[in-house]
Design a protein around this motif. Structure first.
Motif, mmCIF file in Angstrom:
data_model
loop_
_atom_site.group_PDB
_atom_site.id
_atom_site.type_symbol
_atom_site.label_atom_id
_atom_site.label_comp_id
_atom_site.label_asym_id
_atom_site.label_seq_id
_atom_site.Cartn_x
_atom_site.Cartn_y
_atom_site.Cartn_z
ATOM 1 N N LEU A 161 -81.625 -76.971 -61.330
ATOM 2 C CA LEU A 161 -82.300 -76.283 -63.136
ATOM 3 C C LEU A 161 -81.750 -75.057 -62.405
ATOM 4 O O LEU A 161 -80.677 -74.149 -62.931
ATOM 5 C CB LEU A 161 -83.174 -76.708 -63.423
ATOM 6 N N GLU A 162 -82.271 -74.088 -61.019
ATOM 7 C CA GLU A 162 -82.467 -73.431 -60.531
ATOM 8 C C GLU A 162 -80.376 -72.713 -60.204
ATOM 9 O O GLU A 162 -79.664 -72.098 -60.373
ATOM 10 C CB GLU A 162 -83.023 -73.087 -58.913
ATOM 11 N N LEU A 219 -78.789 -73.815 -71.564
ATOM 12 C CA LEU A 219 -79.523 -74.988 -71.211
ATOM 13 C C LEU A 219 -78.718 -76.223 -71.973
ATOM 14 O O LEU A 219 -78.397 -77.645 -71.774
ATOM 15 C CB LEU A 219 -80.838 -74.969 -71.096
ATOM 16 N N LYS A 220 -77.685 -75.583 -73.268
ATOM 17 C CA LYS A 220 -77.987 -76.511 -74.353
ATOM 18 C C LYS A 220 -76.814 -77.348 -73.521
ATOM 19 O O LYS A 220 -76.038 -78.717 -74.554
ATOM 20 C CB LYS A 220 -77.855 -75.796 -75.652
ATOM 21 N N ARG A 221 -76.040 -76.921 -72.626
ATOM 22 C CA ARG A 221 -75.012 -77.179 -72.203
ATOM 23 C C ARG A 221 -75.057 -78.085 -70.989
ATOM 24 O O ARG A 221 -74.091 -78.397 -70.230
ATOM 25 C CB ARG A 221 -73.735 -75.787 -72.128
ATOM 26 N N TYR A 222 -76.592 -77.956 -70.968
ATOM 27 C CA TYR A 222 -76.257 -78.443 -68.769
ATOM 28 C C TYR A 222 -76.601 -79.841 -69.446
ATOM 29 O O TYR A 222 -77.635 -80.110 -70.025
ATOM 30 C CB TYR A 222 -77.135 -77.909 -68.645
ATOM 31 N N ARG A 223 -76.055 -80.587 -68.567
ATOM 32 C CA ARG A 223 -76.342 -82.038 -69.267
ATOM 33 C C ARG A 223 -77.458 -82.583 -68.748
ATOM 34 O O ARG A 223 -77.450 -83.916 -69.424
ATOM 35 C CB ARG A 223 -74.424 -82.908 -68.584
ATOM 36 N N GLN A 224 -77.714 -82.580 -67.704
ATOM 37 C CA GLN A 224 -79.112 -82.922 -67.120
ATOM 38 C C GLN A 224 -80.731 -82.389 -68.755
ATOM 39 O O GLN A 224 -82.068 -82.992 -68.599
ATOM 40 C CB GLN A 224 -80.357 -82.251 -66.417
ATOM 41 N N CYS A 225 -79.936 -81.517 -69.619
ATOM 42 C CA CYS A 225 -80.714 -81.309 -70.143
ATOM 43 C C CYS A 225 -80.424 -82.007 -71.935
ATOM 44 O O CYS A 225 -79.481 -81.793 -71.944
ATOM 45 C CB CYS A 225 -81.497 -79.730 -70.672
ATOM 46 N N ASN A 226 -81.941 -81.768 -72.522
ATOM 47 C CA ASN A 226 -81.537 -82.083 -74.089
ATOM 48 C C ASN A 226 -82.760 -81.570 -74.806
ATOM 49 O O ASN A 226 -83.673 -81.055 -73.791
ATOM 50 C CB ASN A 226 -81.258 -83.997 -74.638
ATOM 51 N N HIS A 227 -83.058 -81.914 -76.087
ATOM 52 C CA HIS A 227 -83.967 -80.952 -76.643
ATOM 53 C C HIS A 227 -84.468 -79.704 -76.493
ATOM 54 O O HIS A 227 -85.069 -79.817 -76.232
ATOM 55 C CB HIS A 227 -85.003 -82.450 -77.081
ATOM 56 N N ALA A 242 -85.840 -80.460 -72.320
ATOM 57 C CA ALA A 242 -86.753 -82.294 -71.781
ATOM 58 C C ALA A 242 -85.363 -82.502 -70.597
ATOM 59 O O ALA A 242 -84.573 -82.668 -71.257
ATOM 60 C CB ALA A 242 -86.350 -83.473 -72.593
ATOM 61 N N ILE A 243 -86.315 -83.081 -69.221
ATOM 62 C CA ILE A 243 -85.432 -83.783 -68.322
ATOM 63 C C ILE A 243 -84.934 -85.370 -68.813
ATOM 64 O O ILE A 243 -85.886 -85.968 -69.144
ATOM 65 C CB ILE A 243 -85.790 -83.870 -67.257
ATOM 66 N N ARG A 244 -83.148 -85.606 -69.367
ATOM 67 C CA ARG A 244 -82.803 -87.292 -69.294
ATOM 68 C C ARG A 244 -83.032 -88.062 -68.914
ATOM 69 O O ARG A 244 -83.682 -89.015 -68.372
ATOM 70 C CB ARG A 244 -81.283 -87.168 -69.164
ATOM 71 N N ARG A 245 -82.188 -87.671 -67.106
ATOM 72 C CA ARG A 245 -83.605 -88.769 -65.772
ATOM 73 C C ARG A 245 -84.654 -88.928 -65.801
ATOM 74 O O ARG A 245 -84.779 -90.457 -64.805
ATOM 75 C CB ARG A 245 -81.986 -88.690 -64.861
ATOM 76 N N ALA A 246 -85.521 -88.339 -65.687
ATOM 77 C CA ALA A 246 -86.958 -88.065 -65.777
ATOM 78 C C ALA A 246 -87.782 -88.500 -66.533
ATOM 79 O O ALA A 246 -89.202 -88.585 -66.601
ATOM 80 C CB ALA A 246 -86.948 -87.196 -64.467
#
Length: 395
Positions: A161-162, A219-227, A242-246
């Motif tokens: 994320l950083e 962050l809305k454009r970051y594939r690892q994040c949603n909501h 929220a982090i999708r993979r975890a």
């Protein structure tokens, strides 16, 4: 009651309409098909003529009031309406609603649901029972603390994320705080992340709300994040995500540096003695089972319960942990590390500077986790003066 208006020299008349007998229901606009307060349908109501009013009218319907006002506009007359408390309240007082249980009829100070049952003194505990308690708390810690793999996964999430945010904001640094890093976090607990900028330790000349909104957009454009959404009206503006993979939720805030330091302080205590962590997990789980661990509903936060554990472990004789803010050479001025106006300094081990060298009571307490748990219950129910003392871990 019809009165002559003295202020107009008798040229104009003032008609006083006493609304003292009106009720809320009487003043509502009625459907055409309903019966008015005079017992007739609105369209059949007798006309109310100002010149014919010789005494106070106890009540008027909306239809009559409209006709009266039309007459006022066409004449030099005035109407005085009396608005009294009993008209609007129907003779009733505002309901008394408890701020704790949300029921009517009493205030929070008199709420029966907040009354504590009479305390029953704990009977003497035999060694078998205390050993069972110890085993339960040891197992509880193993069951609920995050695994090494989960901790490493959390660190990777923050690192990724950083790296993503650095594409848009140079000098960004992300650090975990709260339960994810203080040594007392449960598995799958939320990610609390603090963002700072390298070279600007105090966050000077930074528009927090503007940056929070920009971060949410990125962050809305970051594939690892949603909501992803920003909350800018809170005392500390944050971006929730929220982090999708975890399958983890997280909060990202700016310059929550005092919370970072408090996290380091709790982690230091957790690492001094394994019993500290066991009792911390036991207290948090106890509060969860009893449904008294939600600060938003009037109880204490999990952080407050951890402070209660640490305070007891400092006060027990001999103590299990020291007061880290007092481990300095008292012949000199107290060390300072100021954050947001607070002195956040505390003793930390370094090369050639161990806790055993600076704390005379190191390792003296040999009580089991079970013994300490029972002693802590007795301390807060029988010894601690909740009206005259406060829970603190600074002295």
């Amino acid at each position: 009651m019809m009165e002559e208006d003295e202020d107009t020299g008798g040229n104009n008349s003032t008609y006083e309409i006493d609304l003292g007998n009106l009720t809320v229901e009487d003043t509502e606009d009625e459907p055409v098909s309903t019966i008015s307060t005079n017992g007739v349908a609105p369209q059949d109501e007798p006309p109310l003529i100002l010149e014919e009013v010789t005494s106070p009218v106890p009540l008027v319907t909306p239809t009559q009031a409209t006709k009266l006002m039309a007459q006022v506009q066409d004449s030099h007359m005035a109407i005085n309406f009396k608005f009294e408390e009993k008209v609007f309240t129907n003779g009733q007082k505002p309901p008394l609603i408890c701020g704790s249980c949300q029921k009517e009829g009493h205030c929070k100070a008199d709420c029966r649901e907040d009354e504590l049952p009479p305390l029953v003194r704990l009977p003497p505990m035999n060694n078998h029972f205390l050993n069972q308690l110890t085993a339960i708390f040891e197992q509880l810690t193993k069951d609920f603390e995050p695994s090494v793999e989960e901790i490493e996964e959390r660190d990777r999430i923050v690192s990724d994320l950083e790296a993503y945010i650095k594409q848009f904001f140079s000098g960004v640094q992300l650090k975990l705080f709260g339960s994810s890093a203080n040594g007392f976090g449960f598995q799958r607990s939320d990610l609390d992340i603090c963002l700072t900028f390298k070279g600007n330790p105090e966050g000077k000349d930074i528009d927090h709300i503007q940056i929070i909104e920009a971060l949410a957009d990125k962050l809305k454009r970051y594939r690892q994040c949603n909501h992803v959404f920003a909350i800018t009206t809170a005392k500390v503006p944050i971006v929730k995500f929220a982090i999708r993979r975890a399958c983890l939720e997280g909060d990202l805030s700016l310059y929550n540096t005092l919370a970072l330091q408090n996290t380091k302080l709790l982690a230091t205590y957790a690492n001094i003695d394994h019993r500290v962590k066991c009792l911390g997990y036991a207290m948090k789980y106890f509060a969860k089972l009893c449904d008294i661990g939600d600060a938003s509903r009037g109880s204490l936060s999990s952080y407050a319960y951890i402070l209660m554990v640490l305070h007891f472990l400092q006060q027990v004789k001999p103590p299990v942990i020291p007061v880290l803010q007092e481990l300095y050479d008292h012949s000199k001025a107290a060390p300072e590390y100021m954050i947001d106006g607070w002195n956040a300094w505390f003793f930390r081990e370094a090369k050639g500077k161990t806790l055993a060298q600076h704390w005379k009571d190191y390792g003296k307490n040999r009580d089991s986790v079970g013994q300490l748990w029972v002693s802590m219950l007795r301390y807060y129910t029988e010894t601690f003066n909740c009206r005259g003392h406060v829970v603190t871990i600074r002295q």
